[in-house]
Design an enzyme around this catalytic site. Structure first.
Site, PDB file in Angstrom:
ATOM      1  N   ASP A 122       0.837  -1.194   0.000  1.00 56.16           N
ATOM      2  CA  ASP A 122       0.000   0.000   0.000  1.00 56.16           C
ATOM      3  C   ASP A 122       0.874   1.246   0.000  1.00 56.16           C
ATOM      4  OD1 ASP A 122      -1.765   2.071   0.485  1.00 56.16           O
ATOM      5  OD2 ASP A 122      -2.613   1.213   2.305  1.00 56.16           O
ATOM      6  N   CYS A 123       0.681   2.131  -0.984  1.00 54.43           N
ATOM      7  CA  CYS A 123       1.456   3.372  -1.078  1.00 54.43           C
ATOM      8  C   CYS A 123       1.395   4.180   0.206  1.00 54.43           C
ATOM      9  CB  CYS A 123       0.934   4.204  -2.247  1.00 54.43           C
ATOM     10  SG  CYS A 123       1.566   5.893  -2.327  1.00 54.43           S
ATOM     11  N   PHE A 124       0.233   4.213   0.847  1.00 52.34           N
ATOM     12  CA  PHE A 124       0.059   5.076   2.014  1.00 52.34           C
ATOM     13  C   PHE A 124       0.546   4.434   3.307  1.00 52.34           C
ATOM     14  CE2 PHE A 124      -2.206   7.440  -1.054  1.00 52.34           C
ATOM     15  CZ  PHE A 124      -2.174   8.749  -0.613  1.00 52.34           C
TER      16      PHE A 124
END
Length: 278
Positions: free
Chosen positions: A163-165
């Site tokens: 997940d990028c975040f």
């Protein structure tokens, strides 16, 4: 009478529209290709996704069962031409920005050409410096909304995240330690495409649920949400971010749609079935 500053450059603005995920990626790449060819001015674009989607970075390894799970959740999947990790395009605003780090000859008959033809240089020559310039524009825009965000720092386990975040790079913006904006970049010769996701109102465990990742307890935030910080609508957010770009790049914006040639390139890119396939 108020004196308004005279800006040196004229950029193009593409206001918010929603497209399917493959068309969104092809539009960004078409603008990049034609800007490199001197047929498109520096362009800031805002857009949404219909249907809601998960985009994966260009080199990100994705298991087939992950793709199946995302689709079973009712979302589309797409492969970005930029790097980075998975991003959920739901409850957010996506921006993209295309400009050059070397002189680019601009056609005399362009609707916008930074002064009627000639050359245009706007971005720093290195990847990190260009990231910083664009992120500074985003920071100024958010500050205009009274959101005091800050640049992220490199996080060595980034490549291990899905997940990028959940990961941190120098291209990210944080609010009190939680990521608010995630961005990724593609550079072709002197031309740069940077696009990113600004979280407006996205459930803290929504991405974890979609990807089948461990969920956090309700009192532990996965990311920051603008809706938790301020009362803002999408149009106001776009205007604030646009203002930030005018300050960093000494520009004004002219609005005109994608050209016929740009749509031709979009269609050509989309004709390759594997180009944006996860």
């Amino acid at each position: 009478m108020t004196d308004f500053p005279t800006r040196t450059h004229t950029f193009r603005l593409l206001p918010y529209e929603e497209f399917d995920p493959v068309t969104n990626m092809a539009i960004d790449e078409a603008i990049l290709n034609l800007h490199l060819a001197g047929k498109c001015p520096p362009t800031l674009r805002f857009y949404g996704w219909e249907p809601a989607s998960v985009s994966f970075g260009y080199s990100q390894k994705v298991r087939p069962e992950t793709v199946s799970r995302v689709k079973e959740m009712g979302l589309s999947v797409v492969r970005r031409p930029t790097g980075g990790r998975a991003v959920l395009h739901e409850g957010e605003l996506t921006y993209s920005f295309v400009a050059s780090s070397e002189a680019t000859n601009l056609a005399q008959d362009l609707p916008v050409s930074g002064g009627g033809g000639g050359t245009s240089v706007h971005l720093a020559p290195t990847i990190n410096a260009a990231y910083k310039q664009i992120c500074q524009a985003l920071l100024i825009g958010l500050k205009r909304l009274e959101v005091e965000a800050e640049l992220g720092r490199s996080d060595s386990p980034y490549q291990n995240q899905t997940d990028c975040f959940e990961a941190t790079t120098q291209a990210d913006l944080h609010y009190q330690g939680k990521k608010l904006v995630g961005s990724a970049q593609l550079r072709r010769k002197s031309a740069v495409l940077q696009h990113g996701s600004i979280i407006i109102d996205q459930g803290q465990n929504r991405m974890a649920e979609i990807l089948g990742l461990p969920q956090k307890s309700p009192d532990l935030a996965r990311h920051a949400c603008l809706a938790d910080l301020i009362d803002v609508d999408r149009v106001t957010l776009e205007e604030a971010i646009g203002y930030g770009f005018t300050q960093i790049f000494d520009c004004v914006f002219t609005v005109y749609p994608l050209t016929f040639e740009e749509w031709e390139v979009v269609d050509s890119l989309k004709s390759d079935p594997a180009r944006y396939t996860v």
